[in-house]
Each structure stands twice: as structure tokens, then as C-alpha cells.
Design a protein around this motif. Structure first.
Motif, PDB file in Angstrom:
ATOM      1  N   LEU A  78       7.202   1.138  -4.911  1.00  0.00           N
ATOM      2  CA  LEU A  78       6.376  -0.034  -5.181  1.00  0.00           C
ATOM      3  C   LEU A  78       7.248  -1.275  -5.376  1.00  0.00           C
ATOM      4  CD1 LEU A  78       3.621   1.419  -7.546  1.00  0.00           C
ATOM      5  CD2 LEU A  78       3.633   1.212  -5.060  1.00  0.00           C
ATOM      6  N   ARG A  93       8.567  -2.428  -2.071  1.00  0.00           N
ATOM      7  CA  ARG A  93       7.564  -3.048  -1.198  1.00  0.00           C
ATOM      8  C   ARG A  93       7.093  -4.404  -1.705  1.00  0.00           C
ATOM      9  NH1 ARG A  93       4.811   2.784  -0.297  1.00  0.00           N
ATOM     10  NH2 ARG A  93       6.177   3.472   1.387  1.00  0.00           N
ATOM     11  N   PHE A 123       1.552  -5.811  10.873  1.00  0.00           N
ATOM     12  CA  PHE A 123       1.408  -4.719  11.839  1.00  0.00           C
ATOM     13  C   PHE A 123       0.852  -5.201  13.175  1.00  0.00           C
ATOM     14  CE2 PHE A 123       1.072  -2.999   7.614  1.00  0.00           C
ATOM     15  CZ  PHE A 123       1.779  -1.813   7.661  1.00  0.00           C
ATOM     16  N   PHE A 137      -8.199  -5.611   5.643  1.00  0.00           N
ATOM     17  CA  PHE A 137      -9.219  -4.788   5.014  1.00  0.00           C
ATOM     18  C   PHE A 137     -10.586  -5.338   5.428  1.00  0.00           C
ATOM     19  CE2 PHE A 137      -5.630  -4.694   1.805  1.00  0.00           C
ATOM     20  CZ  PHE A 137      -5.047  -3.589   2.394  1.00  0.00           C
ATOM     21  N   HIS A 171     -13.634  -4.885   4.724  1.00  0.00           N
ATOM     22  CA  HIS A 171     -14.726  -5.122   3.781  1.00  0.00           C
ATOM     23  C   HIS A 171     -14.445  -6.306   2.868  1.00  0.00           C
ATOM     24  CE1 HIS A 171     -11.729  -2.774   1.772  1.00  0.00           C
ATOM     25  NE2 HIS A 171     -12.357  -2.789   0.620  1.00  0.00           N
ATOM     26  N   VAL A 195      -1.737  -6.125  -7.790  1.00  0.00           N
ATOM     27  CA  VAL A 195      -0.403  -5.509  -7.835  1.00  0.00           C
ATOM     28  C   VAL A 195       0.551  -6.322  -8.699  1.00  0.00           C
ATOM     29  CG1 VAL A 195       1.571  -4.768  -6.452  1.00  0.00           C
ATOM     30  CG2 VAL A 195      -0.752  -4.449  -5.568  1.00  0.00           C
ATOM     31  N   GLN A 211      -4.994   1.436   7.561  1.00  0.00           N
ATOM     32  CA  GLN A 211      -5.496   0.924   6.288  1.00  0.00           C
ATOM     33  C   GLN A 211      -4.622   1.412   5.132  1.00  0.00           C
ATOM     34  OE1 GLN A 211      -8.370  -1.139   5.599  1.00  0.00           O
ATOM     35  NE2 GLN A 211      -7.950  -1.591   7.730  1.00  0.00           N
ATOM     36  N   GLU A 266      -1.470   2.373   5.463  1.00  0.00           N
ATOM     37  CA  GLU A 266      -0.128   1.795   5.614  1.00  0.00           C
ATOM     38  C   GLU A 266      -0.095   0.356   5.128  1.00  0.00           C
ATOM     39  OE1 GLU A 266       0.921   2.394   9.667  1.00  0.00           O
ATOM     40  OE2 GLU A 266       1.386   4.514   9.365  1.00  0.00           O
ATOM     41  N   ALA A 267      -1.156  -0.412   5.486  1.00  0.00           N
ATOM     42  CA  ALA A 267      -1.191  -1.805   5.051  1.00  0.00           C
ATOM     43  C   ALA A 267      -1.199  -1.867   3.521  1.00  0.00           C
ATOM     44  CB  ALA A 267      -2.427  -2.502   5.609  1.00  0.00           C
ATOM     45  N   ALA A 268      -2.006  -1.010   2.900  1.00  0.00           N
ATOM     46  CA  ALA A 268      -2.080  -1.002   1.444  1.00  0.00           C
ATOM     47  C   ALA A 268      -0.735  -0.585   0.842  1.00  0.00           C
ATOM     48  CB  ALA A 268      -3.185  -0.065   0.978  1.00  0.00           C
ATOM     49  N   GLU A 269      -0.130   0.432   1.441  1.00  0.00           N
ATOM     50  CA  GLU A 269       1.175   0.895   0.945  1.00  0.00           C
ATOM     51  C   GLU A 269       2.208  -0.226   1.008  1.00  0.00           C
ATOM     52  OE1 GLU A 269       3.064   4.757   2.153  1.00  0.00           O
ATOM     53  OE2 GLU A 269       1.106   5.044   3.082  1.00  0.00           O
ATOM     54  N   SER A 270       2.225  -0.934   2.135  1.00  0.00           N
ATOM     55  CA  SER A 270       3.272  -1.945   2.292  1.00  0.00           C
ATOM     56  C   SER A 270       2.990  -3.165   1.422  1.00  0.00           C
ATOM     57  CB  SER A 270       3.441  -2.328   3.761  1.00  0.00           C
ATOM     58  OG  SER A 270       2.270  -2.897   4.249  1.00  0.00           O
ATOM     59  N   LEU A 271       1.786  -3.254   0.832  1.00  0.00           N
ATOM     60  CA  LEU A 271       1.520  -4.325  -0.129  1.00  0.00           C
ATOM     61  C   LEU A 271       1.738  -3.831  -1.560  1.00  0.00           C
ATOM     62  CD1 LEU A 271      -1.649  -5.813   1.561  1.00  0.00           C
ATOM     63  CD2 LEU A 271       0.462  -7.055   1.157  1.00  0.00           C
ATOM     64  N   ALA A 272       2.340  -2.653  -1.690  1.00  0.00           N
ATOM     65  CA  ALA A 272       2.732  -2.107  -2.995  1.00  0.00           C
ATOM     66  C   ALA A 272       1.551  -1.697  -3.871  1.00  0.00           C
ATOM     67  CB  ALA A 272       3.656  -3.068  -3.755  1.00  0.00           C
ATOM     68  N   TYR A 273       0.380  -1.414  -3.248  1.00  0.00           N
ATOM     69  CA  TYR A 273      -0.710  -0.827  -4.027  1.00  0.00           C
ATOM     70  C   TYR A 273      -0.311   0.604  -4.384  1.00  0.00           C
ATOM     71  CZ  TYR A 273      -4.014  -4.473  -2.546  1.00  0.00           C
ATOM     72  OH  TYR A 273      -4.657  -5.660  -2.332  1.00  0.00           O
ATOM     73  N   THR A 274      -0.722   1.047  -5.581  1.00  0.00           N
ATOM     74  CA  THR A 274      -0.532   2.461  -5.902  1.00  0.00           C
ATOM     75  C   THR A 274      -1.562   3.265  -5.115  1.00  0.00           C
ATOM     76  OG1 THR A 274      -2.121   2.427  -7.699  1.00  0.00           O
ATOM     77  CG2 THR A 274       0.151   1.885  -8.266  1.00  0.00           C
ATOM     78  N   GLN A 315      -5.033   2.752  -6.559  1.00  0.00           N
ATOM     79  CA  GLN A 315      -5.589   1.445  -6.192  1.00  0.00           C
ATOM     80  C   GLN A 315      -6.046   1.450  -4.740  1.00  0.00           C
ATOM     81  OE1 GLN A 315      -2.189  -1.010  -7.211  1.00  0.00           O
ATOM     82  NE2 GLN A 315      -3.322  -1.970  -8.882  1.00  0.00           N
ATOM     83  N   LEU A 317      -9.824   0.595  -4.221  1.00  0.00           N
ATOM     84  CA  LEU A 317     -10.076  -0.779  -3.787  1.00  0.00           C
ATOM     85  C   LEU A 317     -10.246  -0.887  -2.283  1.00  0.00           C
ATOM     86  CD1 LEU A 317      -7.370  -2.634  -5.943  1.00  0.00           C
ATOM     87  CD2 LEU A 317      -9.833  -2.552  -6.341  1.00  0.00           C
ATOM     88  N   ILE A 318      -9.599  -0.006  -1.541  1.00  0.00           N
ATOM     89  CA  ILE A 318      -9.544  -0.198  -0.093  1.00  0.00           C
ATOM     90  C   ILE A 318     -10.223   0.933   0.670  1.00  0.00           C
ATOM     91  CG2 ILE A 318      -7.972  -0.346   1.873  1.00  0.00           C
ATOM     92  CD1 ILE A 318      -6.152  -1.795  -0.475  1.00  0.00           C
TER      93      ILE A 318
END
Lengths: 248, 278
Positions: free
Chosen positions: A81, A84, A91, A97, A99, A113, B174, B176-184, B187, B191-192
Motif C-alpha cells: 500500500l 502504491r 491502464f 469505476f 458506478h 486511502v 477493476q 488492478e485499478a483499485a490495487e494500484s490506487l492503494a485501496y486495501t 475497501q 467500495l468498488i
């Protein structure tokens, strides 16, 4: 773990990566200094995308070292974390996202975050959307935006995390030709602002114009690299020459 | 506008209506059921037998049967609620990164998904005690509660699969994008991923509810006083007159149809809507 801005911001040494029996990276080394814009080019399947996905630990590596601001990425104890938060990524397929509105896409990660104040995050998100020239599209959902617009939201989303370096994974490859230019312009603006950028791209003219350094990969190794002028005019390796002759 | 051309162009695609069986559509069950109810009473008028007109008999019993039907709905809603809550947890368990949790959830899901509903109902009926004592306090455990528990088991397993399937159906980009934004991971999920899954899960979930509602009559086999049990009792107390069978069971059919058919139509509409948006 001390890191000075005079050291490479991202440093790869002898990186090996395979998917099962398939060797994708066969000892790749490269250094990226703060504020550098580097472009990685090469034929399909040469490991370019895998290479940059290793930098933010989306892919793990089997051997070698990846340092990001002095922090070893190839380490089981790595705090992914924290890594990142420093390394942004954009990408090929935008991956917004669907929604959430454009504004929410941009401000969600800073709030959730980075635990930023919501109002402050919204203010900076609006500024970023303006910066990528999408004023008025704040409340649009990704499905209502063109590919080029979605990709610029994705860039703003990445910028909102205030990363030190951004990885661009063939970000124009899925776009209609007429929207490629607007995305490239956005990246160029970033580069001029001094953002450290690592791009995998097929846009040779763009690479030549914006890059400080170009790396050519083939079959998992870096065949040749150099500043754009030298690279495009005086390629030495036959593989580079062949690739360039097909592209240019 | 008419489309006539010999040129190889794309014509607008019109989706053909599904081939109806013998020219019948679903709503045609209405006149069929009505005929079942009314038919015998019309015929009855021509006989010289003593008893009452079947339609009149049915009307006398209708309030009680309706009460029984409401009980079916209570069972269906309760079993659905319970099964959904536990099933959702089980579904999340199936995508857990912890192998034991994932494996366990998978096993439980598969076990109950591949078991006949009636057998599960019997298990619940005969394995659960008729009362539980907690700290000396005896809490009765009536049959209808056992029926709810028994029916919630297959619902749980099916909901688990619906959740797992919906999460798996989202593009990996989806995550990967969340991972690369440092979401746990948590989360990312809340959230996603899950918000996007809700609309994908809604049609199969409603479908499951329809099936469950119709399956609540299984509870009659184990003696719960729901609509089928009461219908049987009503028929018996009328002396088992054969001309009453069709009206009574026709009435029960009609009740279920009126309740379930709109749900089915609504599900189809949702499916079409989400198919476009994606």
C-alpha cells in the motif's frame, strides 16, 4: 533506508520474471531519475507491460531487484500500500469505476486511502479535472465519456494520489485515433511539469518528442537504449533496426 | 419504415419473440386456472345432487386459504432474508484469500446446492429439537420455524454462488485499478467491487425468490399449516367431494401465479435493462 533525489527514483537490476514455464523478463536493468520521462518500446509480447507492472508490485518477480526511492519491491515484507501511494498507474483499458462519476473516481482514493478531508479532496479533484481539460464533465459517469475522456479522467485519478512516478501502460492503444492526441497532450503537460513518467507505448513520434530516454525490449531483455535522437537515428542492434524499419 | 435492399448492409436486428409452447403464453394460465375453478361449478348446476355449489364452498374456505397463503409468504420472506445474509457471507468466504475459509465456504456451498430441498427440509424438521433451553429458559422451536431454517439452507447455497459469480464476472482491471490506487482488499470489495455486483445479482436473486416461494408448499409434507395443508384439510372436511379438487387446487395455483408472475416479469425487465448498460 536513505534515498537522495540524486539517486535513481526507480532502479531495476537483473529482473527475471516468468509465468509458469514462460520466461517474460530475462534480466532487465534500467534506472529512472527524478523528473525523467522514459519510454519503453518493443514488439508485442516482449515483456514491456509486465516490466512496468512489476514496478508497483501488480506482478511479482522471481529474481533481481526493483528499488523505488530506495525501497526494495522484491521483498515478501513489502508494504504494497505504501509503495502504491508513491507509484501511480494508468491502464490501457482506463479501468475507471463505472458506478462512480468522474469527480468521484478522482477524489475517492484521496479520501478513502490518504484520509484527506473531503472538501479539500473535492477541491483538488476539480482542479485536476480542469488540468486534464475536462471541465464540465465532473458529474458524468465513465459510460457517458469517450475513450479519450475516460483515459484523461484515469490520469487525473492517478494524479490525485500525488504519486512520485506514474506508470503508463499502452494508454493510447485502445483509443480511437482522433482521441489519441488529447491524451498524449495531457501526458506531455505532466512531463513538462516535471512528473517522473514511465511509459510503454507504440506511439513512436510521441516517444521521440517527449522522452528523455528510450528503451527497446525484445524477448524479455533490453536490447538497446539511448536518448531519442541517437536511438532513432543510429540504432546499432539489428533487432532494433528491424523493428524501427517496420514501424517508421 | 421498411427495409429493402440487395446491398450487404447491416439491417436493424429485431429480437424474435420466444417461441410459445402450443401458442400459449404465461398469462394464459389465468383463464386455465379460472376454468379449473369455475368449470366444475358450472357443470354442477346441471346435476341434481344435494350439496352446495363448489364455487360457494370455495368462497367459504377462501379466507382461511388466503391466510395459509400469507403464511407461505412469511416463510418465503423469512427464509430468503436468512438465506441471503448467511449466503452473502458464504459467497464472500468463497473469494477469501485465506485457503481454509475459501475451501470451507466452497464445500458448504456445494453441499447444500446439490441437495434436494425436500431432504434438507426433512433434516431440519427431524434433527432440530422442538424446544431449546438457554439458561434454564425453554424456548419453543415450532415446526414453521424449522421449515424456515430448512428452506434457508438451499437459498443460502444459491445466494453464495450468485455472489461468487457476480464478483468473478467483473473485469480484473477493476481490481488492478483499485490495487494500484492503494485501496486495501476490504475497501476494494466494499467500495468498488460489490456495488457493481448488486445489479448483476438482482435478477438471479429475484429468480431464486420465486422458486423459493413456490417451494414453500413443501412445508405441507412436514405438517406446517400453510396453504396446501389447509387446502387438504378443507377438502377433507367437505367430505372429499371430487368435484371440489379442481376449484380448490386451481385457486391455490392462481394465488401463486398472481404473486410470482409479476416478479418474473420484473426480473426479465431488469435483466434486459442491465444487459444494455453492462
Amino acid at each position: 533506508m536513505s534515498w537522495n533525489t540524486s539517486d535513481p527514483m526507480v532502479s531495476l537490476k537483473d529482473v527475471h520474471k516468468s509465468f509458469g514455464d514462460l520466461k517474460v523478463l530475462n534480466g532487465v536493468s534500467l534506472d529512472v531519475m527524478k523528473g525523467d520521462v522514459i519510454c519503453i518500446i518493443g514488439p508485442s509480447g516482449s515483456g514491456k507491460s509486465t516490466l512496468i507492472r512489476c514496478i508497483n508490485a501488480l506482478n511479482d518477480i522471481q529474481q533481481g531487484s526493483i528499488l523505488v526511492e530506495g525501497q526494495e519491491v522484491n521483498d515478501p515484507k513489502l508494504n504494497k500500500l505504501e509503495l502504491r501511494k508513491k507509484v501511480g498507474m494508468v491502464f490501457q483499458q482506463y479501468n475507471l469505476f463505472p458506478h462512480k462519476t468522474a469527480l468521484q473516481n478522482v477524489m475517492m482514493a484521496p479520501v478513502r486511502v490518504l484520509k484527506q478531508d473531503k472538501d479539500a479532496a473535492e477541491k483538488s479533484a476539480r482542479a485536476l479535472i480542469k488540468k486534464v481539460r475536462l471541465e464540465g464533465k465532473e458529474d458524468a459517469y465513465p459510460g457517458e465519456l469517450s475513450g479519450g475522456q475516460q483515459q484523461r479522467v484515469a490520469i487525473a485519478r492517478s494524479l490525485a494520489m500525488q504519486p512520485d512516478v506514474i506508470l503508463f501502460d499502452e494508454v493510447t492503444a485502445a483509443l480511437d485515433p482522433e482521441t489519441v492526441g488529447e491524451v498524449l497532450q495531457t501526458i506531455k503537460d505532466l512531463a513538462e511539469d516535471g512528473m517522473t513518467c514511465i511509459l510503454v507505448t507504440h506511439e513512436m513520434a510521441f516517444a521521440r518528442e517527449v522522452a528523455d530516454h528510450i528503451y527497446f525490449t525484445d524477448r524479455g531483455v533490453i536490447v538497446e537504449h539511448g536518448p531519442p535522437d541517437t536511438f532513432f537515428k543510429n540504432a546499432q542492434d539489428p533487432r532494433t533496426k528491424e523493428f524501427l524499419s517496420q514501424i517508421l | 419504415m421498411t427495409w429493402k435492399t440487395d446491398l450487404p448492409v447491416m439491417l436493424p436486428v429485431t429480437k424474435p419473440e420466444p417461441e410459445p409452447f402450443l401458442g400459449l403464453k404465461a398469462w394464459h394460465i389465468l383463464p386455465v386456472a379460472l376454468f379449473a375453478i369455475l368449470g366444475p361449478s358450472l357443470g354442477f348446476a346441471q346435476t341434481e345432487d344435494g350439496g352446495q355449489n363448489p364455487l360457494v364452498v370455495l368462497m367459504n374456505w377462501a379466507p382461511l386459504l388466503l391466510q395459509g397463503f400469507v403464511f407461505n409468504l412469511v416463510i418465503s420472506v423469512s427464509a430468503m432474508a436468512l438465506g441471503t445474509v448467511v449466503g452473502a457471507l458464504l459467497g464472500l468466504g468463497q473469494i477469501s484469500l485465506i485457503p481454509v475459509v475459501r475451501g470451507g465456504s466452497w464445500f458448504v456451498t456445494q453441499f447444500f446446492r446439490n441437495a434436494p430441498w425436500l431432504v434438507l427440509l426433512f433434516f431440519a424438521m427431524f434433527l432440530l429439537p422442538f424446544e431449546i433451553s438457554i439458561l434454564g429458559l425453554k424456548i419453543p422451536f415450532p415446526d414453521w420455524l424449522k421449515a424456515i431454517l430448512g428452506l434457508s439452507l438451499p437459498v443460502m447455497a444459491n445466494v453464495s454462488e450468485i455472489v461468487r459469480g457476480a464478483v468473478r464476472s467483473l473485469p480484473s482491471g477493476q481490481w488492478e485499478a483499485a490495487e494500484s490506487l492503494a485501496y486495501t482488499r476490504m475497501q476494494t470489495l466494499w467500495l468498488i467491487i460489490l456495488p457493481q455486483c448488486v445489479k448483476r445479482m438482482l435478477p438471479p436473486w429475484m429468480n431464486l425468490y420465486s422458486i423459493l416461494t413456490m417451494a414453500t408448499v413443501l412445508a405441507s409434507i412436514v405438517g406446517v399449516s400453510e396453504v396446501m395443508t389447509l387446502t387438504g384439510q378443507a377438502l377433507a372436511s367437505e367430505g372429499g367431494r371430487p368435484e371440489l379438487l379442481a376449484p380448490f387446487y386451481g385457486f391455490v395455483l392462481l394465488l401463486f401465479f398472481i404473486y410470482c408472475y409479476p416478479i418474473a416479469r420484473f426480473t426479465v425487465r431488469l435483466e434486459k435493462k442491465f444487459a444494455v448498460i453492462g
